[in-house]
Design an enzyme around this catalytic site. Structure first.
Site, mmCIF file in Angstrom:
data_model
loop_
_atom_site.group_PDB
_atom_site.id
_atom_site.type_symbol
_atom_site.label_atom_id
_atom_site.label_comp_id
_atom_site.label_asym_id
_atom_site.label_seq_id
_atom_site.Cartn_x
_atom_site.Cartn_y
_atom_site.Cartn_z
ATOM 1 N N HIS A 18 0.818 -1.220 0.000
ATOM 2 C CA HIS A 18 0.000 0.000 0.000
ATOM 3 C C HIS A 18 0.849 1.265 0.000
ATOM 4 C CE1 HIS A 18 -3.517 -2.629 1.641
ATOM 5 N NE2 HIS A 18 -3.412 -2.686 0.328
ATOM 6 N N ASP A 161 -3.318 -8.166 -7.552
ATOM 7 C CA ASP A 161 -2.902 -8.586 -6.207
ATOM 8 C C ASP A 161 -3.599 -9.906 -5.858
ATOM 9 O OD1 ASP A 161 -2.108 -8.682 -3.571
ATOM 10 O OD2 ASP A 161 -3.485 -7.119 -2.898
HETATM 11 C C1 LIG Z 1 -4.738 -10.423 -1.606
HETATM 12 S S1 LIG Z 1 -6.465 -10.173 -1.645
HETATM 13 C C2 LIG Z 1 -6.646 -8.550 -2.283
HETATM 14 C C3 LIG Z 1 -6.308 -7.451 -1.328
HETATM 15 C C4 LIG Z 1 -6.492 -6.055 -1.875
HETATM 16 N N1 LIG Z 1 -5.903 -5.899 -3.182
HETATM 17 C C5 LIG Z 1 -5.870 -5.038 -0.949
HETATM 18 O O1 LIG Z 1 -4.715 -4.647 -1.148
HETATM 19 O O2 LIG Z 1 -6.560 -4.599 -0.019
HETATM 20 C C6 LIG Z 1 -6.964 -11.156 -3.013
HETATM 21 C C7 LIG Z 1 -8.465 -11.073 -3.320
HETATM 22 O O3 LIG Z 1 -8.664 -11.675 -4.597
HETATM 23 C C8 LIG Z 1 -9.923 -12.313 -4.616
HETATM 24 N N2 LIG Z 1 -9.836 -13.262 -5.755
HETATM 25 C C9 LIG Z 1 -9.365 -14.532 -5.810
HETATM 26 N N3 LIG Z 1 -9.334 -14.969 -7.086
HETATM 27 C C10 LIG Z 1 -9.792 -13.953 -7.856
HETATM 28 C C11 LIG Z 1 -9.962 -13.763 -9.247
HETATM 29 N N4 LIG Z 1 -9.658 -14.729 -10.137
HETATM 30 N N5 LIG Z 1 -10.437 -12.579 -9.691
HETATM 31 C C12 LIG Z 1 -10.751 -11.585 -8.819
HETATM 32 N N6 LIG Z 1 -10.606 -11.698 -7.496
HETATM 33 C C13 LIG Z 1 -10.122 -12.852 -7.014
HETATM 34 C C14 LIG Z 1 -10.059 -12.899 -3.226
HETATM 35 O O4 LIG Z 1 -11.426 -13.068 -2.915
HETATM 36 C C15 LIG Z 1 -9.365 -11.815 -2.368
HETATM 37 O O5 LIG Z 1 -10.326 -10.923 -1.859
#
Ligand SMILES: C[S@@+](CC[C@H](N)C(=O)[O-])C[C@H]1O[C@@H](n2cnc3c(N)ncnc32)[C@H](O)[C@@H]1O
Length: 280
Positions: A18, A161
């Site tokens: 972040h 991410d």
């Molecule tokens: C590491 S977290 C993201 C954190 C966020 N970017 C942050 O910095 O606050 C990964 C997220 O990706 C979602 N996820 C998993 N596979 C996915 C996909 N193929 N496409 C979109 N979201 C996905 C999960 O539900 C999870 O909420």
């Protein structure tokens, strides 16, 4: 899909990711034309650190909580104070990437975010309901990205991410990014990865260096020495087309964070996997 980011919110990896995101947003804001941010894996956007999953794991105690405790007595680079300003505005919650991005959008800028998890996607939708500058999709962020590029604003950032739950995540991340760069070569891309399996990172770096037609930079912070680890012991970010001098700001910010996040013998490493080719 077992991964829920709420268990990890505000941990050392979130802090580094972040802070880098904040630096990139600062650069995008330096030029007047509007920009768009596409956040393919958005999470729920806002996290309660005092209750529920984050309170259960308490990962934030070795992350954002440590920085907040130290900040009043320490001189920190502006990238970190800007990030802390955004965090402070969301207290008592911790902001995820969509909330951090939203905090730095100007009236003409846009955010598009995805999350595939039905419940987390709904939470993210609720957070931004009625916000005309933000679009939320409950769908696969990798597949959606193809449809979103190139963005109408012609400038902006793609943040990818992923949760790294699946063994093919490294390849999906690299392959999707390489396709995206061919569709939108001038975009700025930020890809997060865990530092845990060093050979997987070498292969990932090599693939991007070999096939990405644009400059590629990486930044990593580890909290333990580089020996065999079964758990994530560091956090990494790949930047494609990083803005001028953002590499210096990122190195400075991660180095300033290290004394607070380090557990034992960690380090900061940054470098170019591929540089702009000199024009003939
Ligand atoms: C590491 S977290 C993201 C954190 C966020 N970017 C942050 O910095 O606050 C990964 C997220 O990706 C979602 N996820 C998993 N596979 C996915 C996909 N193929 N496409 C979109 N979201 C996905 C999960 O539900 C999870 O909420």
């Amino acid at each position: 899909m077992n991964y829920r980011h709420a268990y990890h919110a505000g941990n050392f990896a979130d802090v580094c990711k972040h802070v880098i995101l904040t630096i990139l947003l600062q650069h995008l804001r330096q030029k007047k034309p509007p920009f768009r941010v596409i956040d393919t894996h958005g999470g729920i956007g806002l996290y309660d650190l005092a209750a529920g999953p984050a309170a259960q794991t308490q990962e934030h105690l070795a992350g954002i909580s440590r920085i907040l405790e130290a900040a009043p007595h320490t001189s920190l680079p502006s990238a970190i104070t800007d990030y802390l300003d955004i965090v402070g505005r969301h207290a008592p919650h911790y902001p995820g990437s969509p909330a951090i991005i939203r905090a730095r959008l100007r009236d003409s800028d846009r955010l598009v975010a995805c999350d595939l998890h039905p419940a987390d996607g709904e939470s993210l939708k609720r957070l931004f309901v009625g916000d005309k500058q933000v679009e939320i999709h409950i769908r696969d962020g990798y597949a959606a990205l193809k449809a979103f590029l190139p963005p109408p604003e012609k400038r902006g950032l793609v943040l990818i991410d992923p949760p790294f739950e699946q063994t093919d995540e490294w390849d999906r991340l690299a392959d999707t990014t390489l396709t995206a760069v061919t569709r939108w070569p001038t975009g700025l891309y930020a890809l997060w990865y865990p530092v845990k399996d060093r050979p997987a990172i070498w292969r990932f770096h090599e693939k991007l260096a070999a096939f990405c037609p644009r400059p590629v930079f990486y930044a990593e912070l580890t909290v333990h020495p580089e020996t065999a680890h079964s758990r994530m012991y560091g956090t990494g970010m790949i930047l494609i087309n990083p803005p001028w001098q953002s590499d210096i700001a990122i190195e400075e910010a991660l180095s300033a964070l290290l004394p607070f996040l380090d557990i034992r013998g960690g380090s900061v490493k940054t470098g170019w996997l591929k540089q702009e080719e000199a024009k003939a």
